[in-house]
Design an enzyme around this catalytic site. Structure first.
Site: not given
Ligand code: KIV
Length: 276
Positions: A56, A95, A124, A193
């Site tokens: 995202d 995501d 994710k 992160e």
């Molecule tokens: O959205 C994203 O790019 C992420 C990063 C942790 C890579 O979640």
């Protein structure tokens, strides 16, 4: 019958969840990047990136927002679908955007859309203990899940900025316990992160599932960065953990190949990319 999953016309099988587990057990670093379109996806795949995330972060690097909060499920589906067309070998993760997984049934509906319409192989989501029920529900329906801990950009307005997390021992312990509970709930991968090296190492050692870091130090099972950060496309100040791989290379493909090599030989991240 199953050969299309293993070959897809390629000389070697594509990366799947078992490959990632085997890499963790063998101590082979997992090289991951974000991608948002078919051309870059093909390039990242050709450079032998193991895992590609339709993050995202597209809200910031593609859409020009200041945060990831405005991104919708339809946005992720669109980008995931076009990225999927560019990939042959890499494992594709998408995501779940802000507020797309507040209830188990809603999370399942949206995860199914990301997989069926977006071609994702895993979803994710950001969260700790508050997401256990959601992860259990998804896992019960055989949806592969990556749990994102540490700095959670979707909570930026609650946290008050993009800040390093887990600097206090009790916060690290809380994060470690959440990571274990998420794994037990069925998470297949954990992403950390912006946390100190020591916290990354502790959580990696505590988990059987692979642990991917972004600003989580060298002692995790793999690294991920935002593609546009390593290609020096991102304007303005980039986070400490970013390394500009384009600076020493003559093409984007060479830069991405150099990133993958640096993850594999552990020369990235170096001390200057880490938090203590
Ligand atoms: O959205 C994203 O790019 C992420 C990063 C942790 C890579 O979640």
């Amino acid at each position: 019958m199953y050969t299309h999953l293993e070959q897809r016309g390629m000389p070697e099988p594509p990366v799947n969840i078992s490959t990632l587990r085997k890499m963790k057990r063998a101590g082979e670093p997992i090289a991951c990047l974000t991608a948002y379109d078919a051309s870059y996806a093909a390039l990242v795949d050709a450079a032998r990136t193991d895992l590609v995330l339709v993050g995202d972060s597209l809200g910031m690097v593609i859409q020009g927002h200041d945060t990831t909060v405005p991104v919708t499920v339809d946005d992720i589906i669109y980008h995931s679908r076009v990225v999927a067309r560019g990939l042959h070998r890499a494992f594709l993760v998408a995501d779940m955007p802000f507020m797309s997984y507040t209830e188990p049934a809603q999370a399942l509906d949206n995860a199914v859309r990301l997989m069926q319409e977006g071609g994702a192989m895993m979803v994710k989501l950001e969260g700790g203990d508050g997401q256990i029920e959601i992860v259990e529900h998804l896992a019960r329906h055989d949806i592969p899940v990556c749990a994102h801990l540490g700095l959670k950009p979707q909570s930026v307005h609650k946290i008050g900025g993009f800040k390093v997390q887990g600097r206090e021992p009790d916060q690290v312990e809380e994060m470690r316990q959440s990571a274990e509970r998420l794994q037990n709930a069925g998470a297949d991968l954990v992403l950390l992160e912006c946390i100190p090296n020591e916290a990354g190492r502790l959580i990696r050692d505590a988990l059987e599932v692979p642990v991917i870091g972004i600003g989580a130090g060298p002692d995790v099972d793999g690294q991920i960065l935002v593609l546009y950060d390593i290609l020096d496309i991102t304007q303005g100040r980039t986070p400490r953990f970013v390394r500009n791989f384009q600076a020493e290379c003559t093409s984007p493909l060479a830069a991405v190949t150099s990133y993958v090599r640096a993850v594999k030989d552990r020369s990235y991240p170096a001390t200057e990319h880490c938090f203590s």
